[in-house]
Design a protein around this motif. Structure first.
Motif, PDB file in Angstrom:
ATOM      1  N   SER A 248       0.940  -1.104   0.069  1.00  0.00           N
ATOM      2  CA  SER A 248      -0.062   0.059   0.022  1.00  0.00           C
ATOM      3  C   SER A 248       0.922   1.362  -0.034  1.00  0.00           C
ATOM      4  O   SER A 248       1.906   1.345   0.660  1.00  0.00           O
ATOM      5  CB  SER A 248      -0.833  -0.040   1.369  1.00  0.00           C
TER       6      SER A 248
ATOM      7  N   ILE B  51      -0.159   4.081   1.011  1.00  0.00           N
ATOM      8  CA  ILE B  51      -0.593   5.244   1.788  1.00  0.00           C
ATOM      9  C   ILE B  51      -0.168   4.701   3.325  1.00  0.00           C
ATOM     10  O   ILE B  51      -0.302   3.452   3.756  1.00  0.00           O
ATOM     11  CB  ILE B  51      -2.234   5.445   1.967  1.00  0.00           C
TER      12      ILE B  51
ATOM     13  N   HIS C 122      -0.964   4.688   7.768  1.00  0.00           N
ATOM     14  CA  HIS C 122      -1.986   4.162   8.772  1.00  0.00           C
ATOM     15  C   HIS C 122      -2.943   5.552   8.916  1.00  0.00           C
ATOM     16  O   HIS C 122      -4.012   5.461   8.824  1.00  0.00           O
ATOM     17  CB  HIS C 122      -1.389   3.772   9.771  1.00  0.00           C
TER      18      HIS C 122
ATOM     19  N   GLU D  59      -3.480   8.218   6.967  1.00  0.00           N
ATOM     20  CA  GLU D  59      -4.164   8.482   5.821  1.00  0.00           C
ATOM     21  C   GLU D  59      -5.262   7.650   5.517  1.00  0.00           C
ATOM     22  O   GLU D  59      -6.369   8.135   5.400  1.00  0.00           O
ATOM     23  CB  GLU D  59      -3.174   8.636   4.538  1.00  0.00           C
ATOM     24  N   PHE D  60      -5.165   6.348   5.674  1.00  0.00           N
ATOM     25  CA  PHE D  60      -6.042   5.319   5.685  1.00  0.00           C
ATOM     26  C   PHE D  60      -7.349   5.714   6.498  1.00  0.00           C
ATOM     27  O   PHE D  60      -8.455   5.297   6.271  1.00  0.00           O
ATOM     28  CB  PHE D  60      -5.310   3.730   5.985  1.00  0.00           C
ATOM     29  N   GLN D  61      -7.053   5.875   7.863  1.00  0.00           N
ATOM     30  CA  GLN D  61      -7.845   6.261   8.760  1.00  0.00           C
ATOM     31  C   GLN D  61      -8.618   7.265   8.458  1.00  0.00           C
ATOM     32  O   GLN D  61     -10.043   7.413   8.862  1.00  0.00           O
ATOM     33  CB  GLN D  61      -7.318   6.467  10.343  1.00  0.00           C
TER      34      GLN D  61
ATOM     35  N   GLU E 168     -11.183   6.083   5.924  1.00  0.00           N
ATOM     36  CA  GLU E 168     -12.061   5.230   6.358  1.00  0.00           C
ATOM     37  C   GLU E 168     -13.219   6.371   7.181  1.00  0.00           C
ATOM     38  O   GLU E 168     -14.491   6.129   6.887  1.00  0.00           O
ATOM     39  CB  GLU E 168     -11.700   4.473   7.536  1.00  0.00           C
TER      40      GLU E 168
ATOM     41  N   VAL F 138      -6.577   1.142  -1.253  1.00  0.00           N
ATOM     42  CA  VAL F 138      -7.834   1.145  -0.142  1.00  0.00           C
ATOM     43  C   VAL F 138      -8.868   0.185  -0.209  1.00  0.00           C
ATOM     44  O   VAL F 138      -9.285  -0.408   0.957  1.00  0.00           O
ATOM     45  CB  VAL F 138      -8.313   2.838  -0.015  1.00  0.00           C
TER      46      VAL F 138
ATOM     47  N   GLN G  34      -8.372  -3.218   1.256  1.00  0.00           N
ATOM     48  CA  GLN G  34      -8.275  -3.299   3.108  1.00  0.00           C
ATOM     49  C   GLN G  34      -9.493  -2.641   3.690  1.00  0.00           C
ATOM     50  O   GLN G  34      -9.484  -2.767   5.183  1.00  0.00           O
ATOM     51  CB  GLN G  34      -6.986  -2.959   3.393  1.00  0.00           C
ATOM     52  N   SER G  35     -10.332  -1.679   3.164  1.00  0.00           N
ATOM     53  CA  SER G  35     -11.213  -0.801   3.813  1.00  0.00           C
ATOM     54  C   SER G  35     -12.527  -1.732   4.169  1.00  0.00           C
ATOM     55  O   SER G  35     -13.317  -1.941   3.147  1.00  0.00           O
ATOM     56  CB  SER G  35     -11.524   0.036   2.876  1.00  0.00           C
TER      57      SER G  35
END
Length: 251
Positions: free
Chosen positions: A33, A35, A37, A39-41, A44, A89, A92-93
């Motif tokens: 990935s 991005i 953690h 950025e991922f949050q 989300e 994303v 895993q989202s």
């Protein structure tokens, strides 16, 4: 009418592409990935907010006016939002998967055949359960998505189809509020200073209130027959006359 039909066709294409995208990231080899953690949050959280906002607005338009057209517009917004999510994303989202399920279930009454076909694709691709859904069952056996307990309710002031005042409120508090309580909250809210002006300008009076489940209470206003109301006259804009073309000088 042709424009509406074309708009729906474009949406159906966009909707189908969404599920083609669902297959591709899961069939390609795993890649790292790009991005972090944090950025991922953030993504989300954005997906969750858009998803829950769509559930609220679709429920509001259907429960208040049975306005299918308005509900479809909100579903189109969610579809476009999901199309912007990057492939890494999507893999895993949980919010992305939840949004897909919610979107299909809300779409089912409008376009049942396409929604059902896409649900079958979803069943084959999803390897984990989605909250509130049983992926072993058909689309039409699923329950309509609901708002979580931490999502705020809303109180609105409505005239015809225009919500001219609105504010969020705790749903536990909303459940115990009377019409007078709702009115008082709207009037006292500092951000609702335009409410009184709108009522005075349009000559309105409070007619009744409507409670929609535990998520919304709407104060419905009508014209006050004791107040004379004059429809605003739209200014007549004269079309500018086209200037005659300049004659080219002759040599």
């Amino acid at each position: 009418e042709d424009g509406i039909a074309e708009g729906l066709q474009n949406w159906f294409k966009l909707f189908t592409y969404l599920y083609v995208d669902l297959i591709e990231p899961r069939t390609k080899s795993d890649t790292k990935s790009s991005i972090n953690h944090e950025e991922f949050q953030q993504i989300e959280a954005s997906l969750r907010e858009q998803r829950l906002h769509t559930i609220y607005t679709v429920s509001f338009y259907i429960d208040s006016f049975f306005s299918i057209a308005s509900a479809i517009i909100e579903l189109q917004k969610l579809t476009r939002h999901l199309r912007k999510v990057s492939a890494d994303v999507k893999k895993q989202s949980k919010e992305y998967s939840q949004s897909l399920c919610d979107l299909l279930v809300m779409m089912a009454p409008v376009i049942p055949c396409l929604s059902s076909e896409l649900w079958i694709i979803l069943q084959k691709q999803m390897k984990t359960n989605i909250d509130g859904y049983d992926l072993t069952k058909s689309l039409f056996e699923q329950k309509f998505p609901t708002l979580p307990v931490d999502y705020p309710g809303k109180i609105n002031a409505l005239f015809e189809t225009t919500v001219f005042s609105s504010m969020p409120i705790s749903r536990s508090q909303l459940a115990t509020m009377t019409t007078a309580d709702v009115l008082q909250h709207l009037i006292e809210n500092d951000k609702q200073s335009e409410m009184k002006a709108f009522i005075a300008k349009n000559g309105l009076k409070l007619d009744r209130s409507r409670k929609l489940g535990d998520y919304c209470t709407t104060l419905i206003y009508e014209r006050d027959p004791t107040i004379p109301y004059v429809e605003p006259i739209e200014p007549i804009v004269e079309k500018k006359k086209n200037k005659p073309p300049k004659k080219k000088p002759t040599s």
